[in-house]
Scaffold this active site. Structure first.
Site, short mmCIF file in Angstrom:
data_model
loop_
_atom_site.label_atom_id
_atom_site.label_comp_id
_atom_site.label_asym_id
_atom_site.label_seq_id
_atom_site.Cartn_x
_atom_site.Cartn_y
_atom_site.Cartn_z
CD GLU A 262 0.33 -79.69 1.95
OE1 GLU A 262 0.77 -80.70 1.37
OE2 GLU A 262 0.75 -79.32 3.06
CD GLU A 296 1.81 -75.23 4.57
OE1 GLU A 296 1.32 -76.12 3.85
OE2 GLU A 296 2.87 -75.41 5.22
#
Length: 853
Positions: A262, A296
């Site tokens: 992420e 994410e």
């Protein structure tokens, strides 16, 4: 080897220095890549300690403080800089060799592109730094490289500058205005195909969306970008959270240890969770992409804007974000099916982890190698803990708690206790006892018993809870368990549907007003991650399969029903009795196929009969050889009795084009091929005429169950068609890995030398070796020990190439205590073999030593 030392949560100390800004200047040049890192450093508090930075595998060139060569000491993993200044500018110049980096941490090469992976502690392989999540800095990144080879140069934040340089070079400059820890840094440089779109936020801001993929794969990125837009809209609607940068980028790389990462504004993804078209990706692949893209993206707030203070708090961001991605999938798809998938992960994988040597709370107390705690406990049990909190508070109060959490902690690195405190303060609900879920390891076991007083019409439910000892923890205290029940009358009417507050070691709940004893559905929707022991009768389970108002409860009843008949068959074998299946059980499954009030996706889940692995998790000690015979017998008996209904359903669904219809059709097809060889023609025809990968793989899976000329034919045809498509070949490798045959290991050994296989690529390794060890239960555990040795040899090789992948694949080998002593000894011998190798990684050392002790 020197024994690696554990770190403890109790020893946490705030950083002695903070870094407010860092400028990174990369010159990408293969083995001679250089980096100049300039940081603004501030001493925290009144002390005279040196600045100690983390660093690994770095060729240090120079260190300067305020432009003057610094007084420093370089040692294993550390750089100590002697200075008495309270604030200063630190310059560290180093050289890197990303081409030789096979660990896929730090800066490395993936199919000719530069890529980074810094979570958890990979940034220290890029430059010396305070590589800990509670040091948040504002990053400005300049990258220069050969323009012809690397036309795209990407990093976090917004693009602020770019230009041409002499010698065919070019540069870009990125600036991320949001302070972040080093683990969220990302850099990608390569030549990609680009798919672009945009998203207009609710406040009217235009956000550019970009997905970068390998050349020739742009047409496979449309689902990923659509999933991203869907995620952004959902987060605004459900959680009132809006994206905060001008651009959001996803890059798909084939060499990646995880599913995705992420990094702020620049997510690096495994190609598995980006690339999809109907021909090469299944319906499950499409769902996986939507879920992981969502996960994410949701980290932008739950993980990036508010991050964890230390790695022991990992579930603060991961458990919460898994809960959010599960809710996203449930809101945009089937809530029941998504919940069933989550329950399967908990019961088949997390419960096994809780009962094994690596058992730990969702907030661990100690760690040797942080990569080992990216686990189903931290992620999935962590999500269940958040779900229980949501159950106790309700949606409105939970959302108020989320809002308060962001109001208090935006831009900070915080703890799990900070999150729970926000929930308490916003809701007014005391979560004191509930906090034990964060600190106690192991799966609570709940024994339920019932009684009915016909004279007073009173139904009583008694619940008793206990949690077994786990490594380093004993004498567990009672947990706060939200226990969802439904009481159903004999006519199938729901009388009571209620969540019980189960907080004591033993507790009785009474319900009045019944003319007859009701049927009880317990722990509905898996309202808490506990093991339930209740003596359901066949009649009760059949009633729940038919009348429970919860679709998940119907599925749970079917799992219990099948499990009941398998364990009865095991008992018959152990006592030299003839196996048989109660006709009521067969009629129950036949009734599922004939039901007109069940959706096809739920039918498919009910008819996907529990695997050997899931059955093993239902017992403390397993008679594996008799379990294999009993399960095969039970599946065959049910499939044979339902042959006509299965055939009718398969033909009916063949012309339907929905994902739900395909799921049910392919389950029915697999059951049919258990019954009679003549049904192979159905599978071959489906394979030859399929216009989508779901049906192609459904036919292959059905034919893969036993040796036949048809199996060899379709596998060879698939290989010929998809040899140049790695993600499709992963499916082909996995089919071989799950094949049950005396020659299975020999075939796998040959596949290690297949032109499409590479031990340096985690996807290939997981699809062949990982799937075999985790999913081919009976072949992996054959008494000849060949399965254990196959995995052991692979792990020893991976220890040198990619220790992180090796440590994740060793799990089936360390979970040996459920098996007989002969198998236990074989598995322990394999672990001793691993422990004896030179240069054993910390990743493996931690797991092996804990298992053997």
């Amino acid at each position: 080897m020197a024994q690696p030392q554990a770190k403890y949560l109790k020893d946490y100390q705030a950083p002695a220095f903070q870094i407010s800004h860092i400028n990174l200047d990369f010159s990408l040049n293969g083995k001679n890549t250089s980096l100049v890192a300039v940081s603004k450093v501030v001493r925290v508090g009144d002390h005279a300690e040196p600045l100690i930075l983390d660093g690994e595998n770095i060729q240090l060139q120079s260190v300067k403080v305020n432009g003057v060569p610094a007084d420093f000491i370089q040692s294993a993993g550390k750089l100590s800089i002697n200075t008495q200044l309270t604030q200063f500018e630190l310059e560290v110049v180093s050289k890197l060799d990303p081409e030789s980096n096979t660990s896929l941490e730090g800066l490395y090469m993936s199919d000719g592109a530069y890529c980074t992976q810094c979570e958890a502690e990979g940034f220290r392989s890029i430059t010396y730094f305070l590589d800990r999540p509670d040091v948040l800095a504002i990053y400005t990144v300049r990258i220069q490289a050969d323009k012809a080879l690397f036309p795209y140069l990407l990093s976090n934040g917004n693009l602020i500058n770019s230009g041409e340089l002499e010698g065919g070079l070019h540069y870009v400059q990125w600036h991320d205005p949001f302070p972040k820890p080093a683990y969220l840094f990302a850099l990608v440089a390569g030549d990609f195909d680009l798919l672009e779109d945009e998203f207009i936020t609710r406040s009217g801001r235009k956000v550019k969306l970009q997905v970068f993929v390998d050349k020739g794969n742009q047409h496979k990125a449309h689902h990923a970008i659509a999933s991203l837009k869907k995620s952004m809209a959902w987060d605004e609607t459900r959680f009132n959270l809006e994206y905060d940068l001008d651009i959001y980028m996803i890059v798909a790389v084939d060499f990646f240890n995880m599913g995705a990462m992420e990094n702020k504004g620049l997510n690096v993804f495994n190609t598995k969770y980006v690339l999809a078209d109907k021909a090469s990706a299944t319906d499950a692949d499409y769902h996986g992409i939507e879920s992981v893209v969502g996960h994410e993206y949701f980290h932008n707030w739950t993980g990036n804007r508010v991050t964890c203070r230390d790695w022991f708090q990992l579930s603060l961001k991961e458990g919460l974000t898994v809960f959010r991605d599960q809710e996203f999938s449930s809101d945009v798809g089937s809530r029941a099916v998504n919940r069933i998938h989550a329950i399967k992960v908990m019961k088949n994988q997390q419960f096994a982890e809780d009962s094994g040597p690596m058992a730990h709370p969702i907030r661990p107390e100690s760690v040797i190698e942080m990569n080992n705690f990216y686990t189903v406990t931290v992620y999935n049990k962590g999500a269940e803990v958040i779900r229980m909190m949501h159950t106790l508070l309700g949606e409105a109060k939970f959302q108020a708690g989320m809002a308060l959490y962001f109001e208090r902690h935006d831009g900070q690195a915080v703890t799990c206790d900070d999150f729970v405190a926000a929930m308490e303060d916003a809701s007014g609900i005391d979560l004191g006892q509930f906090r034990r879920w964060y600190s106690q390891a192991g799966t609570p076991e709940v024994i339920a018993s019932e009684s009915f007083d016909a004279a007073t019409g009173t139904f009583c439910l008694t619940l008793e809870q206990s949690t077994p000892d786990t490594p380093g923890q004993s004498d567990k205290l009672p947990q706060h368990i939200p226990f969802d029940i439904e009481l159903i009358d004999a006519d199938g009417n729901s009388v009571i549907n209620q969540v019980l507050d189960f907080t004591q070691q033993s507790q009785e709940f009474s319900f009045t007003g019944f003319n007859h004893k009701p049927f009880v559905s317990l722990l509905q929707g898996f309202s808490a991650p506990v093991k339930l022991e209740f003596d359901y009768s066949i009649e009760q389970l059949l009633h729940l399969m038919r009348f429970a108002s919860s679709e998940v409860a119907k599925w749970e009843a079917s799992v219990s029903l099948f499990s009941l008949c398998v364990w009865q068959c095991v008992d018959h074998l152990q006592n030299n009795k003839t196996m048989y299946i109660d006709n009521r059980i067969i009629d129950g499954f036949k009734g599922i196929l004939l039901a007109d009030d069940l959706n096809e996706a739920l039918m498919a889940e009910i008819l996907t009969l529990p695997s050997a692995g899931s059955l093993i998790e239902q017992t403390d000690s397993v008679d594996l050889d008799n379990l294999e015979v009993a399960r095969q017998f039970a599946v065959l008996e049910i499939a044979t009795a339902c042959e006509d209904e299965l055939l009718t359903k398969t033909r009916l669904l063949s012309s339907q084009g929905t994902a739900e219809a395909r799921a049910l059709k392919n389950v029915c097809l697999s059951l049919l091929l258990k019954v009679d060889d003549t049904h192979r023609t159905l599978a071959v025809k489906q394979f030859e005429t399929a216009d989508n990968m779901t049906d192609t793989l459904g036919a292959l899976t059905a034919l893969n169950a036993e040796q036949s000329s048809e199996r060899e034919q379709v596998l060879a045809s698939f290989e010929s068609q998809w040899l140049e498509t790695p993600l499709a070949m992963d499916k082909w490798f996995s089919l071989h890995a799950t094949y049950t045959s005396a020659g299975c290991i020999d075939q796998l050994e040959k596949l290690l030398k297949h032109e499409a296989f590479s031990m340096s690529n985690p996807n290939r390794v997981r699809s062949l070796i990982g799937v075999f060890a985790a999913a081919n239960t009976f072949e992996f555990h054959r008494l000849n020990g060949k399965g254990y040795q196959f995995l052991t040899s692979a792990i020893i090789e991976l220890n040198k190439v990619n220790p992180q992948v090796a440590a994740r694949m060793i799990t089936p080998l360390i979970q040996f205590k459920k098996f007989d002593l002969v198998r236990q000894d074989l598995m322990k011998a394999s672990l001793q073999q691993i422990l004896a190798i030179d240069d054993l990684s910390k990743d493996l050392y931690e797991k092996v030593t804990k298992a053997l002790s």
